[in-house]
Design a protein around this motif. Structure first.
Motif, PDB file in Angstrom:
ATOM      1  N   ALA A  76       0.833  -1.208   0.000  1.00  0.00           N
ATOM      2  CA  ALA A  76       0.000   0.000   0.000  1.00  0.00           C
ATOM      3  C   ALA A  76       0.865   1.255   0.000  1.00  0.00           C
ATOM      4  O   ALA A  76       0.562   2.233  -0.697  1.00  0.00           O
ATOM      5  N   MET A  77       1.945   1.243   0.748  1.00  0.00           N
ATOM      6  CA  MET A  77       2.808   2.425   0.791  1.00  0.00           C
ATOM      7  C   MET A  77       3.585   2.585  -0.515  1.00  0.00           C
ATOM      8  O   MET A  77       3.827   3.705  -0.962  1.00  0.00           O
ATOM      9  N   THR A  78       3.959   1.476  -1.145  1.00  0.00           N
ATOM     10  CA  THR A  78       4.618   1.549  -2.447  1.00  0.00           C
ATOM     11  C   THR A  78       3.664   2.134  -3.480  1.00  0.00           C
ATOM     12  O   THR A  78       4.054   2.976  -4.297  1.00  0.00           O
ATOM     13  N   ALA A  79       2.405   1.707  -3.435  1.00  0.00           N
ATOM     14  CA  ALA A  79       1.399   2.254  -4.349  1.00  0.00           C
ATOM     15  C   ALA A  79       1.249   3.760  -4.135  1.00  0.00           C
ATOM     16  O   ALA A  79       1.102   4.516  -5.107  1.00  0.00           O
ATOM     17  N   ASP A  80       1.282   4.207  -2.881  1.00  0.00           N
ATOM     18  CA  ASP A  80       1.211   5.647  -2.594  1.00  0.00           C
ATOM     19  C   ASP A  80       2.352   6.400  -3.285  1.00  0.00           C
ATOM     20  O   ASP A  80       2.145   7.475  -3.856  1.00  0.00           O
ATOM     21  N   LEU A  81       3.548   5.832  -3.222  1.00  0.00           N
ATOM     22  CA  LEU A  81       4.701   6.470  -3.868  1.00  0.00           C
ATOM     23  C   LEU A  81       4.516   6.546  -5.376  1.00  0.00           C
ATOM     24  O   LEU A  81       4.853   7.548  -6.013  1.00  0.00           O
ATOM     25  N   MET A  82       3.975   5.478  -5.953  1.00  0.00           N
ATOM     26  CA  MET A  82       3.752   5.455  -7.394  1.00  0.00           C
ATOM     27  C   MET A  82       2.710   6.506  -7.792  1.00  0.00           C
ATOM     28  O   MET A  82       2.897   7.233  -8.770  1.00  0.00           O
ATOM     29  N   HIS A  83       1.636   6.609  -7.012  1.00  0.00           N
ATOM     30  CA  HIS A  83       0.610   7.621  -7.282  1.00  0.00           C
ATOM     31  C   HIS A  83       1.196   9.026  -7.133  1.00  0.00           C
ATOM     32  O   HIS A  83       0.915   9.913  -7.945  1.00  0.00           O
ATOM     33  N   GLY A  88       2.949  14.116 -10.063  1.00  0.00           N
ATOM     34  CA  GLY A  88       3.938  15.130 -10.392  1.00  0.00           C
ATOM     35  C   GLY A  88       4.240  15.228 -11.875  1.00  0.00           C
ATOM     36  O   GLY A  88       4.983  16.110 -12.296  1.00  0.00           O
ATOM     37  N   THR A  89       3.667  14.343 -12.688  1.00  0.00           N
ATOM     38  CA  THR A  89       3.976  14.369 -14.120  1.00  0.00           C
ATOM     39  C   THR A  89       3.046  15.274 -14.911  1.00  0.00           C
ATOM     40  O   THR A  89       3.333  15.600 -16.048  1.00  0.00           O
ATOM     41  N   GLY A  90       1.920  15.669 -14.322  1.00  0.00           N
ATOM     42  CA  GLY A  90       0.983  16.570 -14.998  1.00  0.00           C
ATOM     43  C   GLY A  90       0.512  16.022 -16.327  1.00  0.00           C
ATOM     44  O   GLY A  90       0.022  14.901 -16.417  1.00  0.00           O
ATOM     45  N   ALA A  96       4.615   8.948 -18.852  1.00  0.00           N
ATOM     46  CA  ALA A  96       5.284   8.344 -17.694  1.00  0.00           C
ATOM     47  C   ALA A  96       4.837   6.896 -17.526  1.00  0.00           C
ATOM     48  O   ALA A  96       5.663   6.010 -17.271  1.00  0.00           O
ATOM     49  N   LEU A  97       3.543   6.638 -17.673  1.00  0.00           N
ATOM     50  CA  LEU A  97       3.042   5.261 -17.563  1.00  0.00           C
ATOM     51  C   LEU A  97       3.621   4.379 -18.657  1.00  0.00           C
ATOM     52  O   LEU A  97       4.031   3.244 -18.399  1.00  0.00           O
TER      53      LEU A  97
END
Length: 120
Positions: A76-83, A88-90, A96-97
């Motif tokens: 869950a915390m890794t997913a937070d970092l990915m989100h 930040g990519t706008g 980015a994906l």
């Protein structure tokens, strides 16, 4: 910003130790599991207190001491970092994906395919 992205290296190491423990651990147990780092017990306790203040770790009383456990799973915390990174990519979010998927391993791509199939 997610709590994990605001953590220092030692805070991350303590959190990893708690995840690896699999059940709530005392400060003494965390200190023992980090023995290779040659940290003072008080340092480990200070880090645990900081993680509690950041609401990353839960603290529950166990007799005269406390036991500590992560509030969220590693996944869950890794997913937070990915989100957070994607936010930040706008306008370049799609790029980015695509870049992320383009550099993913075969195992990661298989996991993504399974996850997408489960969502539909």
């Amino acid at each position: 910003m997610s709590p994990r992205s605001r953590m220092g290296e030692l805070e991350q190491a303590v959190l990893e130790t708690l995840w690896d423990a699999g059940s709530p651990a005392s400060g003494r147990e965390v200190h023992e599991r980090l023995a290779d780092r040659d940290l003072a017990y008080t340092t480990v306790m200070t880090v645990l207190d900081r993680l509690v203040a950041k609401d990353v770790v839960a603290r529950e009383r166990d007799g005269r001491a406390f036991r500590y456990a992560p509030r969220r799973s590693r996944a869950a915390m890794t997913a937070d970092l990915m989100h957070e990174a994607l936010e930040g990519t706008g306008a370049e979010r799609d790029q980015a994906l695509v870049s992320f998927v383009g550099e993913a391993s075969a195992d990661d791509l298989a996991a993504l395919r399974r996850a997408l199939a489960d969502l539909t």
